[in-house]
Write an enzyme that holds these catalytic residues in place. Structure first.
Site, PDB file in Angstrom:
ATOM      1  N   ARG A 228       0.859  -1.176   0.000  1.00 31.34           N
ATOM      2  CA  ARG A 228       0.000   0.000   0.000  1.00 31.34           C
ATOM      3  C   ARG A 228       0.900   1.233   0.000  1.00 31.34           C
ATOM      4  O   ARG A 228       1.960   1.244   0.626  1.00 31.34           O
ATOM      5  CB  ARG A 228      -0.915   0.024   1.242  1.00 31.34           C
ATOM      6  CG  ARG A 228      -2.134  -0.876   1.134  1.00 31.34           C
ATOM      7  CD  ARG A 228      -3.129  -0.375   0.092  1.00 31.34           C
ATOM      8  NE  ARG A 228      -4.374  -1.138   0.051  1.00 31.34           N
ATOM      9  CZ  ARG A 228      -4.585  -2.167  -0.741  1.00 31.34           C
ATOM     10  NH1 ARG A 228      -3.616  -2.591  -1.546  1.00 31.34           N
ATOM     11  NH2 ARG A 228      -5.759  -2.779  -0.747  1.00 31.34           N
ATOM     12  N   ASP A 252       3.825   0.081  -7.632  1.00 29.90           N
ATOM     13  CA  ASP A 252       2.458  -0.159  -8.110  1.00 29.90           C
ATOM     14  C   ASP A 252       1.435   0.598  -7.274  1.00 29.90           C
ATOM     15  O   ASP A 252       0.287   0.730  -7.682  1.00 29.90           O
ATOM     16  CB  ASP A 252       2.148  -1.657  -8.061  1.00 29.90           C
ATOM     17  CG  ASP A 252       0.828  -2.010  -8.731  1.00 29.90           C
ATOM     18  OD1 ASP A 252       0.659  -1.664  -9.919  1.00 29.90           O
ATOM     19  OD2 ASP A 252      -0.032  -2.626  -8.074  1.00 29.90           O
ATOM     20  N   GLU A 257      -3.956   7.917  -4.975  1.00 32.36           N
ATOM     21  CA  GLU A 257      -4.190   7.308  -6.286  1.00 32.36           C
ATOM     22  C   GLU A 257      -5.472   7.835  -6.909  1.00 32.36           C
ATOM     23  O   GLU A 257      -6.463   8.021  -6.189  1.00 32.36           O
ATOM     24  CB  GLU A 257      -4.257   5.780  -6.143  1.00 32.36           C
ATOM     25  CG  GLU A 257      -2.949   5.186  -5.646  1.00 32.36           C
ATOM     26  CD  GLU A 257      -3.007   3.671  -5.477  1.00 32.36           C
ATOM     27  OE1 GLU A 257      -4.042   3.063  -5.824  1.00 32.36           O
ATOM     28  OE2 GLU A 257      -2.017   3.095  -4.994  1.00 32.36           O
ATOM     29  N   HIS A 276      -1.405   0.511 -10.044  1.00 32.12           N
ATOM     30  CA  HIS A 276      -2.076  -0.392  -9.104  1.00 32.12           C
ATOM     31  C   HIS A 276      -2.724  -1.569  -9.842  1.00 32.12           C
ATOM     32  O   HIS A 276      -3.892  -1.904  -9.620  1.00 32.12           O
ATOM     33  CB  HIS A 276      -3.124   0.358  -8.279  1.00 32.12           C
ATOM     34  CG  HIS A 276      -3.389  -0.294  -6.951  1.00 32.12           C
ATOM     35  ND1 HIS A 276      -3.688   0.418  -5.816  1.00 32.12           N
ATOM     36  CD2 HIS A 276      -3.420  -1.603  -6.574  1.00 32.12           C
ATOM     37  CE1 HIS A 276      -3.890  -0.408  -4.808  1.00 32.12           C
ATOM     38  NE2 HIS A 276      -3.727  -1.646  -5.241  1.00 32.12           N
TER      39      HIS A 276
END
Length: 317
Positions: A228, A252, A257, A276
């Site tokens: 995360r 990622d 986000e 992600h």
């Protein structure tokens, strides 16, 4: 007597619908992305919590069990779920193959300069780019030795890598040469050529990796985060990359986000960035339904608690 209800808040292939109906033949099963509030409020079992419908779910006194469609459940209203006694199971384990493949895509891509050669291909440049790195016999630290971490360790051993693991319990795991606990990070980071974060986000892991930890890493270390974004102090990571305190990063997940288009991470040549998507796989639905939900459903129908990936509020995952 009214039938009990399962609400599956997404579209699902017919073969999985049939499997669920076979397991629970006496239940009403409703499936779709646009289920009515009336259906959602009477559901005893909910598959796929959608944040936009959270208030509707929590208005219900019928809801007893939620099957999350993601491994991470930190975005759910966990306090309210605990207060109402709602069981929660995650999709943990669904991602171990695709995410471990993505981790090594970053590592191999960076070490063998694939990201550089892609740029050169676009510009029609024929240049060696000083390629010299190998991953064989190097040391990799896996922070979070759950199912993803264990699969990552397994692949690492195929490259003859030394694997250092970090997990809350400190319990040994297959393919991990040395296991540590989070408070021993300062022993792990200076040894590691590659540092991979596969941890869940909890109160204990928030900003676990910050300025001090990046300074402890080797200057030629490559950092990967597929856990995360909030586990890492993003400003400290950017500074470490800009100041050559670490060699590069495969990312990622991010603190916010989608990643803001003003972030310097977009244009850094030593960063490989994905939106992600590390866990995306053609087998996602199959693994959630057949490996997690249906076995848990059978337990639930027998009067037992669903046990596969059952979330524990006391530990935060």
């Amino acid at each position: 007597m009214a039938k009990r209800t399962i609400a599956i808040h997404l579209n699902l292939e017919d073969k999985y619908v049939e499997e669920i109906q076979k397991a629970a033949p006496d239940w009403d099963i409703h499936i779709g992305k646009e289920l009515s509030d009336d259906i959602l409020k009477k559901a005893e079992i909910l598959v796929n919590w959608q944040k936009s419908k959270e208030s509707t779910y929590l208005e219900s006194d019928q809801l007893k069990w939620v099957q999350s469609w993601s491994a991470g459940v930190d975005s759910l209203n966990l306090n309210k779920m605990e207060e109402k006694g709602i069981k929660l199971t995650s999709a943990n384990g669904v991602h171990s193959y695709p995410i471990s493949e993505t981790i090594f895509a970053y590592i191999l891509g960076f070490t063998r300069l694939i990201h550089t050669y892609v740029r050169q291909q676009q510009e029609k440049v024929w240049h060696h780019a000083k390629l010299r790195g190998e991953i064989h016999n190097k040391t990799i630290a896996v922070l979070g030795v759950g199912k993803i971490g264990q699969e990552t360790a397994k692949i690492a051993k195929a490259f003859g890598m030394k694997v250092l693991g970090v997990r809350h319990s400190g319990k040994a795991a297959e393919y991990v040469d040395e296991m540590y606990q989070p408070h021993q990070l300062d022993n792990v980071l200076p040894q590691s050529d590659y540092v991979v974060v596969t941890l869940p986000l909890t109160e204990d892991t928030h900003h676990l990796i910050g300025e001090e930890q990046f300074k402890q890493m080797k200057k030629d270390a490559f950092f990967v985060n597929i856990g995360r974004g909030q586990i890492v102090d993003e400003k400290a990571m950017i500074a470490a990359l800009e100041n050559n305190e670490i060699a590069g990063a495969g990312l990622d997940v991010f603190e916010n986000e989608p990643l803001d288009n003003t972030s310097p991470l977009w244009e850094m040549e030593n960063v490989i960035l994905t939106p992600h998507t590390a866990g995306a796989t053609e087998f996602y639905n199959q693994r959630v339904i057949e490996d997690i939900f249906i076995p848990n459903l059978k337990s639930y129908l027998n009067g037992e608690s669903p046990s596969i990936n059952l979330y524990r509020h006391d530990r935060g995952y």
